[in-house]
Write a protein that holds these residues in place. Structure first.
Motif, PDB file in Angstrom:
ATOM      1  N   GLY A 117       0.818  -1.211   0.000  1.00 32.37           N
ATOM      2  CA  GLY A 117       0.000   0.000   0.000  1.00 32.37           C
ATOM      3  C   GLY A 117       0.849   1.257   0.000  1.00 32.37           C
ATOM      4  N   ASN A 118       1.927   1.236   0.778  1.00 35.62           N
ATOM      5  CA  ASN A 118       2.843   2.379   0.786  1.00 35.62           C
ATOM      6  C   ASN A 118       3.480   2.572  -0.582  1.00 35.62           C
ATOM      7  OD1 ASN A 118       2.477   3.096   3.469  1.00 35.62           O
ATOM      8  ND2 ASN A 118       4.146   1.837   4.218  1.00 35.62           N
ATOM      9  N   MET A 119       3.908   1.464  -1.176  1.00 37.17           N
ATOM     10  CA  MET A 119       4.565   1.534  -2.488  1.00 37.17           C
ATOM     11  C   MET A 119       3.614   2.120  -3.537  1.00 37.17           C
ATOM     12  SD  MET A 119       7.342   0.866  -4.209  1.00 37.17           S
ATOM     13  CE  MET A 119       7.996   0.335  -5.801  1.00 37.17           C
ATOM     14  N   GLY A 120       2.390   1.629  -3.571  1.00 36.47           N
ATOM     15  CA  GLY A 120       1.425   2.129  -4.546  1.00 36.47           C
ATOM     16  C   GLY A 120       1.099   3.597  -4.327  1.00 36.47           C
ATOM     17  N   THR A 121       0.984   3.996  -3.060  1.00 29.90           N
ATOM     18  CA  THR A 121       0.687   5.395  -2.754  1.00 29.90           C
ATOM     19  C   THR A 121       1.850   6.303  -3.146  1.00 29.90           C
ATOM     20  OG1 THR A 121      -0.752   4.716  -0.925  1.00 29.90           O
ATOM     21  CG2 THR A 121       0.022   6.990  -0.921  1.00 29.90           C
ATOM     22  N   ILE A 122       3.077   5.834  -2.944  1.00 29.76           N
ATOM     23  CA  ILE A 122       4.249   6.615  -3.339  1.00 29.76           C
ATOM     24  C   ILE A 122       4.275   6.801  -4.855  1.00 29.76           C
ATOM     25  CG2 ILE A 122       6.782   6.562  -3.493  1.00 29.76           C
ATOM     26  CD1 ILE A 122       6.733   5.260  -0.664  1.00 29.76           C
ATOM     27  N   ILE A 123       3.950   5.762  -5.600  1.00 28.92           N
ATOM     28  CA  ILE A 123       3.902   5.860  -7.060  1.00 28.92           C
ATOM     29  C   ILE A 123       2.850   6.897  -7.486  1.00 28.92           C
ATOM     30  CG2 ILE A 123       3.251   4.617  -9.176  1.00 28.92           C
ATOM     31  CD1 ILE A 123       4.485   2.098  -7.840  1.00 28.92           C
ATOM     32  N   ASP A 127       3.473  10.585  -9.348  1.00 31.74           N
ATOM     33  CA  ASP A 127       2.742  10.962 -10.555  1.00 31.74           C
ATOM     34  C   ASP A 127       2.061  12.318 -10.368  1.00 31.74           C
ATOM     35  OD1 ASP A 127       1.662  10.670 -13.120  1.00 31.74           O
ATOM     36  OD2 ASP A 127      -0.059   9.505 -12.416  1.00 31.74           O
ATOM     37  N   TRP A 128       1.480  12.544  -9.215  1.00 32.10           N
ATOM     38  CA  TRP A 128       0.796  13.806  -8.920  1.00 32.10           C
ATOM     39  C   TRP A 128       1.752  14.993  -9.010  1.00 32.10           C
ATOM     40  CZ3 TRP A 128      -4.120  15.491  -8.148  1.00 32.10           C
ATOM     41  CH2 TRP A 128      -4.278  16.753  -7.569  1.00 32.10           C
ATOM     42  N   VAL A 148       0.107  -3.306  -4.878  1.00 33.74           N
ATOM     43  CA  VAL A 148       0.823  -2.107  -5.319  1.00 33.74           C
ATOM     44  C   VAL A 148       0.097  -1.499  -6.516  1.00 33.74           C
ATOM     45  CG1 VAL A 148       2.959  -1.205  -6.292  1.00 33.74           C
ATOM     46  CG2 VAL A 148       3.064  -2.933  -4.498  1.00 33.74           C
ATOM     47  N   VAL A 149      -0.227  -2.341  -7.488  1.00 33.16           N
ATOM     48  CA  VAL A 149      -0.909  -1.871  -8.699  1.00 33.16           C
ATOM     49  C   VAL A 149      -2.235  -1.212  -8.337  1.00 33.16           C
ATOM     50  CG1 VAL A 149      -1.912  -2.565 -10.913  1.00 33.16           C
ATOM     51  CG2 VAL A 149       0.198  -3.652 -10.116  1.00 33.16           C
ATOM     52  N   GLN A 150      -2.975  -1.849  -7.426  1.00 28.27           N
ATOM     53  CA  GLN A 150      -4.271  -1.308  -7.010  1.00 28.27           C
ATOM     54  C   GLN A 150      -4.112   0.045  -6.323  1.00 28.27           C
ATOM     55  OE1 GLN A 150      -7.085  -2.799  -7.801  1.00 28.27           O
ATOM     56  NE2 GLN A 150      -8.472  -1.393  -6.778  1.00 28.27           N
ATOM     57  N   ALA A 151      -3.147   0.151  -5.425  1.00 28.94           N
ATOM     58  CA  ALA A 151      -2.950   1.397  -4.676  1.00 28.94           C
ATOM     59  C   ALA A 151      -2.426   2.529  -5.550  1.00 28.94           C
ATOM     60  CB  ALA A 151      -1.996   1.158  -3.506  1.00 28.94           C
ATOM     61  N   SER A 152      -1.762   2.179  -6.652  1.00 27.67           N
ATOM     62  CA  SER A 152      -1.226   3.225  -7.535  1.00 27.67           C
ATOM     63  C   SER A 152      -2.316   3.870  -8.385  1.00 27.67           C
ATOM     64  CB  SER A 152      -0.131   2.656  -8.446  1.00 27.67           C
ATOM     65  OG  SER A 152      -0.686   1.908  -9.510  1.00 27.67           O
ATOM     66  N   GLU A 228       5.113   8.957  17.357  1.00 31.24           N
ATOM     67  CA  GLU A 228       6.482   8.435  17.351  1.00 31.24           C
ATOM     68  C   GLU A 228       7.104   8.478  15.973  1.00 31.24           C
ATOM     69  OE1 GLU A 228       8.849   4.241  18.324  1.00 31.24           O
ATOM     70  OE2 GLU A 228       6.724   4.439  18.788  1.00 31.24           O
ATOM     71  N   SER A 229       6.290   8.259  14.947  1.00 32.59           N
ATOM     72  CA  SER A 229       6.837   8.217  13.590  1.00 32.59           C
ATOM     73  C   SER A 229       5.774   8.648  12.591  1.00 32.59           C
ATOM     74  CB  SER A 229       7.318   6.801  13.247  1.00 32.59           C
ATOM     75  OG  SER A 229       6.235   5.877  13.312  1.00 32.59           O
ATOM     76  N   LEU A 230       6.191   8.761  11.341  1.00 33.52           N
ATOM     77  CA  LEU A 230       5.304   9.202  10.263  1.00 33.52           C
ATOM     78  C   LEU A 230       5.328   8.141   9.167  1.00 33.52           C
ATOM     79  CD1 LEU A 230       3.585  11.742   9.632  1.00 33.52           C
ATOM     80  CD2 LEU A 230       5.560  12.654   8.395  1.00 33.52           C
ATOM     81  N   ASN A 231       4.164   7.797   8.646  1.00 31.10           N
ATOM     82  CA  ASN A 231       4.077   6.819   7.558  1.00 31.10           C
ATOM     83  C   ASN A 231       4.944   7.256   6.375  1.00 31.10           C
ATOM     84  OD1 ASN A 231       2.531   6.310   4.794  1.00 31.10           O
ATOM     85  ND2 ASN A 231       2.181   4.546   6.112  1.00 31.10           N
ATOM     86  N   VAL A 232       5.670   6.296   5.783  1.00 25.63           N
ATOM     87  CA  VAL A 232       6.639   6.640   4.737  1.00 25.63           C
ATOM     88  C   VAL A 232       5.976   7.232   3.495  1.00 25.63           C
ATOM     89  CG1 VAL A 232       6.676   4.311   3.706  1.00 25.63           C
ATOM     90  CG2 VAL A 232       8.664   5.818   3.464  1.00 25.63           C
TER      91      VAL A 232
END
Length: 247
Positions: A117-123, A127-128, A148-152, A228-232
């Motif tokens: 999900g992270n990978m697809g969102t980064i892609i 693009d944006w 990944v494909v779905q999230a992209s 504590e942290s931030l989603n990549v």
């Protein structure tokens, strides 16, 4: 109706090993399928249920259309709630990393990203913001993983994704290397210039030490709250937004 062997093959594409063996990956949903049909990718076949009107695809290519039952769609889909259309797309030859394409541009570098999900969102984020190149470490999740494909959401059709030995490649590229790391310079005060590599690290461990040594400028997203942290994927979006704002 699909045969048992066809169903078996299509279901097997959820596995990286089988995707590579058959040279195919799956794209689900009307919008994403359209994006790939209108891209340089070669669409092998389109499977749709009776309720879907194939004319909506406005096909200009010779693509194999196959009407299947809702039951078969449920068998081959990777989604809990399958959509009305799935395409199988040929995996292209891995693109060659061309140094010239990276000059005067920003490129995202992913070091060990594991969550699809992270990978697809980064892609999709790349693009944006008009970033067309992503370089991944060899252990980053497979870009043709169905999740990944779905999230992209179709953005994968426009982004060049390279897999490489980052420790060997980053020095060769000769570009500034900005690393998302703790105790770096404030993101909102960083001068990114006009080009560079933006390194985002693994969800749990961050940028690995051998890659951190290649970073020329550590950059931190300042924290004002208590998380504590931030989603990549969110962190990547913040970096892209700041770079875009100052370009």
């Amino acid at each position: 109706m699909l045969s048992k062997s066809q169903i078996s093959l299509l279901r097997s594409l959820q596995s990286k090993k089988d995707r590579l063996e058959h040279g195919l990956f799956m794209v689900e949903g009307y919008k994403s399928v359209i994006e790939f049909i209108n891209s340089p990718y070669r669409v092998d076949a389109v499977y749709h249920t009776a309720s879907f009107d194939p004319k909506m695809l406005k096909l200009s290519r010779n693509i194999n259309l196959c009407e299947i039952s809702v039951t078969d769609m449920e068998k081959i889909s990777s989604l809990k709630t399958p959509q009305e259309i799935i395409a199988t797309v040929s995996i292209p030859s891995w693109p060659v990393l061309n140094n010239a394409k990276l000059q005067k541009k920003f490129t995202i570098v992913l070091d060990g990203i594991q969550d699809p999900g992270n990978m697809g969102t980064i892609i999709r984020t790349a693009d944006w913001f008009g970033i067309a190149q992503i370089i991944c470490s060899a252990d980053t999740v497979d870009v043709y993983n169905p999740k990944v494909v779905q999230a992209s959401m179709g953005s994968l059709s426009r982004i060049n994704v390279y897999y490489a030995d980052l420790a060997a490649v980053l020095p060769y590229l000769g570009l500034p290397v900005f690393g998302a790391m703790l105790n770096g310079e404030n993101l909102y005060r960083t001068n990114f210039g006009q080009e560079g590599l933006i390194v985002m690290g693994n969800e749990g461990n961050g940028v690995r030490p051998e890659i951190a040594r290649l970073v020329t400028a550590a950059v931190t997203i300042p924290r004002t709250g208590n998380a504590e942290s931030l989603n990549v994927a969110i962190a990547t979006a913040l970096f892209c937004s700041e770079i875009s704002r100052n370009s």
